[in-house]
Scaffold this motif. Structure first.
Motif, PDB file in Angstrom:
ATOM      1  N   UNK A 169       0.743  -1.203  -0.132  1.00 58.46           N
ATOM      2  CA  UNK A 169      -0.046   0.055  -0.124  1.00 58.46           C
ATOM      3  C   UNK A 169       1.205   1.340  -0.133  1.00 58.46           C
ATOM      4  N   UNK A 170       1.822   1.231   0.892  1.00 57.90           N
ATOM      5  CA  UNK A 170       2.519   2.776   1.061  1.00 57.90           C
ATOM      6  C   UNK A 170       4.158   2.406   0.756  1.00 57.90           C
ATOM      7  N   UNK A 171       4.477   1.261   0.524  1.00 60.50           N
ATOM      8  CA  UNK A 171       5.951   1.081   0.372  1.00 60.50           C
ATOM      9  C   UNK A 171       6.646   0.388   1.472  1.00 60.50           C
ATOM     10  N   UNK A 172       7.974  -0.378   1.135  1.00 62.66           N
ATOM     11  CA  UNK A 172       8.718  -0.941   2.282  1.00 62.66           C
ATOM     12  C   UNK A 172       9.145  -0.083   3.273  1.00 62.66           C
ATOM     13  N   UNK A 173       9.570   1.008   3.033  1.00 65.42           N
ATOM     14  CA  UNK A 173      10.097   2.189   4.101  1.00 65.42           C
ATOM     15  C   UNK A 173       9.372   2.231   5.387  1.00 65.42           C
ATOM     16  N   UNK A 174       8.061   2.407   5.284  1.00 64.63           N
ATOM     17  CA  UNK A 174       7.336   2.624   6.356  1.00 64.63           C
ATOM     18  C   UNK A 174       7.465   1.021   7.307  1.00 64.63           C
ATOM     19  N   UNK A 175       7.478   0.081   6.693  1.00 64.76           N
ATOM     20  CA  UNK A 175       7.508  -1.065   7.424  1.00 64.76           C
ATOM     21  C   UNK A 175       8.823  -1.295   8.080  1.00 64.76           C
ATOM     22  N   UNK A 176       9.934  -0.833   7.388  1.00 62.94           N
ATOM     23  CA  UNK A 176      11.286  -0.704   7.919  1.00 62.94           C
ATOM     24  C   UNK A 176      11.165   0.378   9.414  1.00 62.94           C
ATOM     25  N   UNK A 177      10.490   1.249   9.271  1.00 62.77           N
ATOM     26  CA  UNK A 177      10.389   2.288  10.154  1.00 62.77           C
ATOM     27  C   UNK A 177       9.639   1.672  11.388  1.00 62.77           C
ATOM     28  N   UNK A 178       8.466   0.875  11.061  1.00 58.56           N
ATOM     29  CA  UNK A 178       7.733   0.259  12.145  1.00 58.56           C
ATOM     30  C   UNK A 178       8.757  -0.712  12.932  1.00 58.56           C
ATOM     31  N   UNK A 179       9.474  -1.541  12.208  1.00 61.79           N
ATOM     32  CA  UNK A 179      10.231  -2.444  12.731  1.00 61.79           C
ATOM     33  C   UNK A 179      11.393  -1.815  13.745  1.00 61.79           C
ATOM     34  N   UNK A 180      11.885  -0.624  13.241  1.00 59.78           N
ATOM     35  CA  UNK A 180      12.852   0.130  14.411  1.00 59.78           C
ATOM     36  C   UNK A 180      11.910   0.771  15.562  1.00 59.78           C
ATOM     37  N   UNK A 181      10.781   1.123  15.329  1.00 59.00           N
ATOM     38  CA  UNK A 181       9.924   1.415  16.642  1.00 59.00           C
ATOM     39  C   UNK A 181       9.639   0.289  17.249  1.00 59.00           C
ATOM     40  N   UNK A 182       9.527  -0.829  16.881  1.00 56.01           N
ATOM     41  CA  UNK A 182       9.270  -2.125  17.698  1.00 56.01           C
ATOM     42  C   UNK A 182      10.547  -2.545  18.673  1.00 56.01           C
ATOM     43  N   UNK A 183      11.691  -2.396  17.959  1.00 54.15           N
ATOM     44  CA  UNK A 183      12.900  -2.839  18.634  1.00 54.15           C
ATOM     45  C   UNK A 183      13.004  -1.500  19.647  1.00 54.15           C
ATOM     46  N   UNK A 184      12.682  -0.387  19.460  1.00 55.70           N
ATOM     47  CA  UNK A 184      12.765   0.502  20.761  1.00 55.70           C
ATOM     48  C   UNK A 184      11.838   0.376  21.768  1.00 55.70           C
ATOM     49  N   UNK A 185      10.725  -0.109  21.414  1.00 57.44           N
ATOM     50  CA  UNK A 185       9.591  -0.385  22.442  1.00 57.44           C
ATOM     51  C   UNK A 185      10.073  -1.385  23.239  1.00 57.44           C
ATOM     52  N   UNK A 186      10.744  -2.665  22.428  1.00 60.79           N
ATOM     53  CA  UNK A 186      11.146  -3.824  23.334  1.00 60.79           C
ATOM     54  C   UNK A 186      12.356  -3.621  24.225  1.00 60.79           C
ATOM     55  N   UNK A 187      13.282  -2.563  23.680  1.00 61.75           N
ATOM     56  CA  UNK A 187      14.583  -2.393  24.728  1.00 61.75           C
ATOM     57  C   UNK A 187      13.931  -1.708  25.836  1.00 61.75           C
ATOM     58  N   UNK A 188      12.824  -0.976  25.696  1.00 54.82           N
ATOM     59  CA  UNK A 188      12.197  -0.276  26.861  1.00 54.82           C
ATOM     60  C   UNK A 188      11.650  -1.129  27.956  1.00 54.82           C
ATOM     61  N   UNK A 189      10.988  -2.186  27.189  1.00 53.17           N
ATOM     62  CA  UNK A 189      10.408  -3.012  28.275  1.00 53.17           C
ATOM     63  C   UNK A 189      11.500  -4.118  28.836  1.00 53.17           C
ATOM     64  N   UNK A 190      12.382  -4.409  27.929  1.00 58.42           N
ATOM     65  CA  UNK A 190      13.437  -5.280  28.724  1.00 58.42           C
ATOM     66  C   UNK A 190      14.543  -4.413  29.691  1.00 58.42           C
ATOM     67  N   UNK A 191      14.422  -3.409  29.752  1.00 56.82           N
ATOM     68  CA  UNK A 191      15.448  -2.472  30.584  1.00 56.82           C
ATOM     69  C   UNK A 191      14.749  -2.893  32.083  1.00 56.82           C
ATOM     70  N   UNK A 192      13.501  -3.127  32.225  1.00 58.88           N
ATOM     71  CA  UNK A 192      12.724  -3.420  33.560  1.00 58.88           C
ATOM     72  C   UNK A 192      12.906  -4.904  33.975  1.00 58.88           C
ATOM     73  N   UNK A 193      13.603  -5.708  33.137  1.00 58.63           N
ATOM     74  CA  UNK A 193      13.918  -7.243  33.490  1.00 58.63           C
ATOM     75  C   UNK A 193      14.647  -7.261  35.063  1.00 58.63           C
ATOM     76  N   UNK A 194      14.432  -8.034  35.622  1.00 58.49           N
ATOM     77  CA  UNK A 194      15.207  -8.277  36.975  1.00 58.49           C
ATOM     78  C   UNK A 194      16.125  -9.185  36.834  1.00 58.49           C
ATOM     79  N   UNK A 195      17.536  -8.883  36.983  1.00 62.04           N
ATOM     80  CA  UNK A 195      18.523  -9.882  37.056  1.00 62.04           C
ATOM     81  C   UNK A 195      18.189 -11.288  37.706  1.00 62.04           C
ATOM     82  N   UNK A 196      18.395 -12.392  37.096  1.00 60.60           N
ATOM     83  CA  UNK A 196      18.200 -13.771  37.825  1.00 60.60           C
ATOM     84  C   UNK A 196      19.699 -13.970  38.453  1.00 60.60           C
ATOM     85  N   UNK A 197      19.881 -15.249  38.939  1.00 57.60           N
ATOM     86  CA  UNK A 197      21.253 -15.527  39.515  1.00 57.60           C
ATOM     87  C   UNK A 197      22.126 -15.203  38.442  1.00 57.60           C
TER      88      UNK A 197
END
Length: 424
Positions: A169-197
């Protein structure tokens, strides 16, 4: 009287929930990104050969840096390694998206930025495997891993469908931009992981850690036999999904939207089978897992035979079934057999071997199609998948390795009807 909320399973720890949620989010972007990248190359005047080169450029750094990633994950806090890798991947995908949206992306830029994405994955993957293994008690491993994979696989459905539709519909660039945003959100969530042993490295240098990981890997014949099998199988699958499939879709199936629909069917097979694997605990875990590998070649068979889109969708669904059957059992085997302090290094050798031929396969995809014809190359991929799935069953360790149940309950038994169903 209000309906009570479903009770969260006791095995679903905070780290398990965060890692699953982050994996689902990043998976949404990752499922659409290969479709967008392939059609960015095709839209820029490239063909199957150029798509193969770009795919190989991503896979080669994955192979080269997996051992580094595995060693770091056994020496440093794993959630820190994952966050750093996710941020790096977000930055590389954002730059690639900007170039594609600007309309002046060159092949060398696609190669370099795809390679950066592969390096990010190599640093992330061993740490992620170690973290999810730590977050799950062994007695609930099969169910937890099935739920984890269901979440990941559900994101494959939405991500592939969305990626294909947006690319058309709008070209591959926007899909790649969405992928970058998803990586950023995932990194933000993983920042709150608690270290195990804390990981417990040997106290020596990185080379000593790598030697210890290699000894652990090489001492288990069932492990390296499966990895040798997957070196070829993964090369074939990557070639079909990243190069031949988009090429066939572009030529006769309707383009990116049709290929995104087929990839979504693959995701449906992953999720539906995850529901089964959450309740089924086969005793011969490697034997049952390898039965799933027989289905990996179904998409290549359908594409080689010139099947219409509905039959290709069915073949992709069957492939997803096989991937989940193997994947859940493989995770159970690794958690059961590999010491926790060695897991990331052994996982790195596992992935290194499994991906070792993938860059070669995708780089040679275009020349192979030119020599054998596209249909002939697809028949060869399908035949290799089927042949190797049969050959590994010669090894008695693969046929006989059995589940050890720490609570003494009977393997192969279904989950009792009164027990709460697992929830992500």
């Amino acid at each position: 009287m209000p309906t009570p909320l479903p009770r969260r399973p006791t095995w679903a720890s905070r780290n398990f929930r965060i890692q699953t949620a982050a994996t689902v989010i990043s998976g949404l972007g990752n499922a659409g990104a290969p479709i967008a990248t392939a059609f960015a190359v095709l839209g820029n005047g490239g063909g199957a050969t150029e798509v193969g080169y770009v795919t190989a450029a991503r896979l080669l750094p994955t192979v080269l840096f997996l051992l580094v990633g595995g060693t770091l994950a056994d020496r440093l806090p794993r959630h820190h390694v994952m966050v750093a890798a996710n941020l790096f991947s977000a930055a590389s995908q954002a730059v690639l998206a900007a170039l594609v949206l600007a309309g002046n992306v060159q092949l060398w830029q696609l190669l370099v930025l795809s390679a950066a994405g592969g390096a990010g994955y190599a640093l992330y993957s061993p740490a992620a495997g170690g973290m999810i293994m730590q977050a799950v008690p062994q007695e609930h491993a099969a169910r937890a891993f099935a739920v984890f994979r269901m979440g990941l696989n559900a994101s494959q459905i939405g991500g592939a469908a969305l990626g294909g539709a947006l690319t058309a519909a709008v070209g591959p660039g926007w899909v790649l931009a969405l992928d970058a945003l998803c990586f950023l959100v995932a990194a933000s969530l993983r920042f709150f992981l608690e270290p195990e042993s804390a990981p417990a490295p040997s106290g020596g240098g990185m080379l000593r850690d790598l030697r210890e990981g290699w000894r652990e890997f090489a001492s288990r014949r069932w492990l390296w036999v499966i990895v040798l099998q997957f070196a070829v199988v993964v090369a074939c699958i990557n070639t079909v999904e990243a190069v031949y499939g988009p090429t066939v879709a572009d030529e006769r199936l309707g383009g990116a939207g049709a290929w995104g629909l087929a990839m979504s069917a693959y995701g449906v097979g992953l999720v539906v089978t995850g529901l089964l694997m959450a309740r089924w605990r086969p005793r011969r875990i490697l034997l049952v897992g390898n039965w799933g590998v027989f289905l990996f070649g179904a998409p290549a068979l359908a594409l080689a035979a010139g099947a219409p889109l509905p039959l290709l969708i069915a073949a992709m669904f069957l492939s997803g079934v096989g991937v989940t059957v193997f994947g859940v059992n493989w995770m159970v085997v690794l958690q059961q057999e590999i010491p926790e302090e060695m897991f990331s290094r052994v996982s790195a050798y596992d992935e290194l071997g499994s991906y070792s031929l993938a860059p070669v396969g995708t780089a040679l995809a275009g020349p192979a199609a030119a020599a054998l014809g596209l249909s002939g190359a697809l028949w060869a991929c399908a035949a290799l998948c089927l042949l190797l799935s049969a050959v590994v069953l010669i090894d008695p360790q693969i046929r006989r390795l059995s589940r050890r149940d720490p609570q003494g309950s009977t393997p192969d038994a279904p989950v009792p009807a009164g027990e709460p169903a697992p929830a992500p």
